[in-house]
Design a protein around this motif. Structure first.
Motif, PDB file in Angstrom:
ATOM      1  N   HIS A  45      -6.672  18.352  23.755  1.00 44.26           N
ATOM      2  CA  HIS A  45      -7.954  17.765  24.122  1.00 44.26           C
ATOM      3  C   HIS A  45      -9.132  18.554  23.561  1.00 44.26           C
ATOM      4  O   HIS A  45      -9.042  19.765  23.332  1.00 44.26           O
ATOM      5  N   PHE A  46     -10.236  17.843  23.395  1.00 49.90           N
ATOM      6  CA  PHE A  46     -11.514  18.464  23.091  1.00 49.90           C
ATOM      7  C   PHE A  46     -12.562  17.813  23.992  1.00 49.90           C
ATOM      8  O   PHE A  46     -12.737  16.593  23.982  1.00 49.90           O
ATOM      9  N   ASN A  56     -14.417  13.272  26.305  1.00 50.59           N
ATOM     10  CA  ASN A  56     -13.089  13.895  26.177  1.00 50.59           C
ATOM     11  C   ASN A  56     -12.314  13.145  25.099  1.00 50.59           C
ATOM     12  O   ASN A  56     -12.078  11.932  25.218  1.00 50.59           O
ATOM     13  N   THR A  57     -11.937  13.852  24.058  1.00 47.91           N
ATOM     14  CA  THR A  57     -11.119  13.254  23.004  1.00 47.91           C
ATOM     15  C   THR A  57      -9.704  13.793  23.136  1.00 47.91           C
ATOM     16  O   THR A  57      -9.480  15.009  23.088  1.00 47.91           O
ATOM     17  N   THR A  58      -8.772  12.889  23.314  1.00 48.01           N
ATOM     18  CA  THR A  58      -7.359  13.247  23.427  1.00 48.01           C
ATOM     19  C   THR A  58      -6.681  13.003  22.094  1.00 48.01           C
ATOM     20  O   THR A  58      -6.655  11.875  21.598  1.00 48.01           O
ATOM     21  N   TYR A  59      -6.147  14.062  21.520  1.00 49.36           N
ATOM     22  CA  TYR A  59      -5.420  13.961  20.257  1.00 49.36           C
ATOM     23  C   TYR A  59      -3.930  13.988  20.562  1.00 49.36           C
ATOM     24  O   TYR A  59      -3.436  14.913  21.217  1.00 49.36           O
ATOM     25  N   THR A  60      -3.226  12.975  20.100  1.00 55.48           N
ATOM     26  CA  THR A  60      -1.779  12.883  20.288  1.00 55.48           C
ATOM     27  C   THR A  60      -1.106  12.981  18.930  1.00 55.48           C
ATOM     28  O   THR A  60      -1.499  12.292  17.988  1.00 55.48           O
ATOM     29  N   GLY A  87      -6.498   9.995  17.662  1.00 62.07           N
ATOM     30  CA  GLY A  87      -7.562  10.552  18.493  1.00 62.07           C
ATOM     31  C   GLY A  87      -8.238   9.452  19.280  1.00 62.07           C
ATOM     32  O   GLY A  87      -8.707   8.466  18.697  1.00 62.07           O
ATOM     33  N   VAL A  88      -8.292   9.603  20.598  1.00 61.55           N
ATOM     34  CA  VAL A  88      -8.928   8.619  21.471  1.00 61.55           C
ATOM     35  C   VAL A  88     -10.046   9.314  22.244  1.00 61.55           C
ATOM     36  O   VAL A  88      -9.792  10.216  23.045  1.00 61.55           O
ATOM     37  N   LYS A  89     -11.280   8.884  21.997  1.00 57.64           N
ATOM     38  CA  LYS A  89     -12.438   9.467  22.658  1.00 57.64           C
ATOM     39  C   LYS A  89     -12.862   8.592  23.829  1.00 57.64           C
ATOM     40  O   LYS A  89     -13.097   7.395  23.666  1.00 57.64           O
ATOM     41  N   SER A  90     -12.978   9.224  25.012  1.00 56.38           N
ATOM     42  CA  SER A  90     -13.392   8.516  26.226  1.00 56.38           C
ATOM     43  C   SER A  90     -14.624   9.192  26.811  1.00 56.38           C
ATOM     44  O   SER A  90     -14.800  10.410  26.690  1.00 56.38           O
ATOM     45  N   ILE A  91     -15.458   8.400  27.469  1.00 54.41           N
ATOM     46  CA  ILE A  91     -16.684   8.887  28.084  1.00 54.41           C
ATOM     47  C   ILE A  91     -16.533   8.803  29.605  1.00 54.41           C
ATOM     48  O   ILE A  91     -16.148   7.762  30.152  1.00 54.41           O
ATOM     49  N   TYR A  92     -16.848   9.921  30.276  1.00 56.37           N
ATOM     50  CA  TYR A  92     -16.752  10.003  31.728  1.00 56.37           C
ATOM     51  C   TYR A  92     -18.125  10.319  32.307  1.00 56.37           C
ATOM     52  O   TYR A  92     -18.848  11.191  31.791  1.00 56.37           O
ATOM     53  N   LEU A 200      -7.631  21.585  30.167  1.00 53.51           N
ATOM     54  CA  LEU A 200      -6.441  20.740  30.142  1.00 53.51           C
ATOM     55  C   LEU A 200      -5.349  21.294  29.235  1.00 53.51           C
ATOM     56  O   LEU A 200      -4.212  20.835  29.305  1.00 53.51           O
ATOM     57  N   ASP A 201      -5.686  22.254  28.401  1.00 51.31           N
ATOM     58  CA  ASP A 201      -4.717  22.764  27.434  1.00 51.31           C
ATOM     59  C   ASP A 201      -4.342  24.223  27.681  1.00 51.31           C
ATOM     60  O   ASP A 201      -3.788  24.881  26.802  1.00 51.31           O
ATOM     61  N   LYS A 202      -4.619  24.706  28.864  1.00 49.08           N
ATOM     62  CA  LYS A 202      -4.305  26.085  29.196  1.00 49.08           C
ATOM     63  C   LYS A 202      -2.799  26.317  29.143  1.00 49.08           C
ATOM     64  O   LYS A 202      -2.019  25.572  29.723  1.00 49.08           O
ATOM     65  N   GLY A 203      -2.377  27.349  28.431  1.00 45.72           N
ATOM     66  CA  GLY A 203      -0.964  27.694  28.343  1.00 45.72           C
ATOM     67  C   GLY A 203      -0.194  26.958  27.271  1.00 45.72           C
ATOM     68  O   GLY A 203       1.000  27.200  27.102  1.00 45.72           O
ATOM     69  N   LYS A 204      -0.842  26.066  26.549  1.00 46.43           N
ATOM     70  CA  LYS A 204      -0.148  25.319  25.505  1.00 46.43           C
ATOM     71  C   LYS A 204      -0.037  26.148  24.225  1.00 46.43           C
ATOM     72  O   LYS A 204      -0.933  26.910  23.875  1.00 46.43           O
ATOM     73  N   SER A 205       1.075  25.954  23.547  1.00 46.95           N
ATOM     74  CA  SER A 205       1.267  26.598  22.249  1.00 46.95           C
ATOM     75  C   SER A 205       0.444  25.909  21.170  1.00 46.95           C
ATOM     76  O   SER A 205       0.079  26.527  20.167  1.00 46.95           O
TER      77      SER A 205
END
Length: 324
Positions: A45-46, A56-60, A87-92, A200-205
């Motif tokens: 995520h970014f 929030n942009t979720t990159y898969t 990449g999917v950008k969403s607005i919250y 959201l990406d804490k601990g990810k490699s």
């Protein structure tokens, strides 16, 4: 005439390898790499502030296969078939109900030859061979995946993903995935003004590095960093590794039970035979414990089978009578 096609047949494997990425067998500079254990969709995520909202942009990404479609999500909010990096950008809304509005869906890399003639065209190089002095000190791979375009029209910009697989022999590379929901719950105490965003990406490699336009043609480039032991030289020569979710090829409980059972029987027979020989001087069938029973076993089985068949015949004959 057949000989005229021989040159084409010889270059066909090279052409295919240039269009696809075989995760199980990446060969470069006499070094082999197996990235197949990293297969499967992975998300990163970014997040950024866009007052009065949060973007929030979720990159898969799936480096080994095309991304599957997501159930219960409209097709307009998903990347097209054939996508490898999306990449999917969403607005919250800050302080809202947590439901986002999808603003952009960007197919960054994939196989789109059927739709727009653009292919994955993967490029792989060792970090040691890179021109950068800093890269030369590191061990790993740089993988470039192409094919994306956004928006998908004449004025759309080319897209690509560059993933640096960095050698870390203490890290598998699959750590931290599937824990986003837990981290959201832990960070629900953030201030209403959004001054604290959940990591959201804490601990990810796998980590997000950047996404920006680069080069004269302003290509949209997504850069990711992925620490994993599978990017270390010599790792592919070790014991075979399995992709996540693959079935085990090892022996099951029942197989091990049978092996242990027969080993116990064999041990009993060997020890009993040794004991009979040394204690009683037995020979032949007398050596084997319960040798008489074992010798008569075929006859016992035959008698049991004959008795069972006889009972079945009697039952069938009685079943043929009808009451008056």
């Amino acid at each position: 005439m057949a000989l005229s096609y021989l040159p084409l047949l010889l270059i066909l494997p090279t052409a295919i390898s240039a269009l696809t990425l075989d995760c199980k067998n990446i060969r470069i500079d006499k070094q082999s790499f197996n990235l197949n254990p990293l297969a499967g969709p992975k998300t990163i995520h970014f997040q950024s502030y866009e007052p009065p909202s949060i973007a929030n942009t979720t990159y898969t990404i799936d480096i080994c296969a095309k991304l599957p479609s997501v159930k219960d999500v409209p097709n307009a909010q998903q990347c097209p078939p054939g996508t490898r990096v999306c990449g999917v950008k969403s607005i919250y809304s800050i302080g809202g109900d947590g439901k986002g509005l999808v603003e952009q869906v960007v197919p960054i890399a994939g196989e789109f030859t059927a739709s727009n003639g653009r292919g994955l065209e993967p490029k792989v190089e060792r970090l040691k061979d890179a021109s950068s002095h800093e890269d030369a000190k590191r061990e790993g791979l740089r993988v470039e995946l192409n094919g994306g375009k956004y928006p998908d029209n004449k004025t759309g910009k080319s897209q690509k993903a560059i993933i640096e697989f960095i050698c870390d022999r203490d890290v598998d590379g699959t750590e931290g995935f599937g824990e986003e929901k837990l981290r959201r719950d832990d960070d629900d105490d953030r201030d209403d003004d959004g001054s604290k965003l959940p990591d959201l990406d804490k601990g990810k490699s796998l980590q997000f590095v950047s996404y920006k336009s680069e080069g004269d043609d302003q290509t949209g480039v997504l850069r990711l960093s992925w620490k994993t032991r599978y990017a270390c030289e010599g790792e592919a020569d070790k014991a075979p590794v399995k992709a996540p979710g693959s079935k085990s090829s090892g022996w099951g409980f029942f197989t091990w039970f049978l092996i242990i059972f027969f080993l116990l029987i064999a041990s009993y027979i060997i020890f009993g035979s040794w004991l009979n020989y040394n204690r009683y001087g037995a020979r032949g069938w007398d050596l084997i414990p319960h040798g008489d029973t074992i010798r008569d076993l075929p006859y016992l089985v035959k008698d049991f089978a004959s008795s069972t068949m006889g009972r079945l015949r009697v039952g069938e004959s009685r079943g043929g009578y009808s009451a008056v």
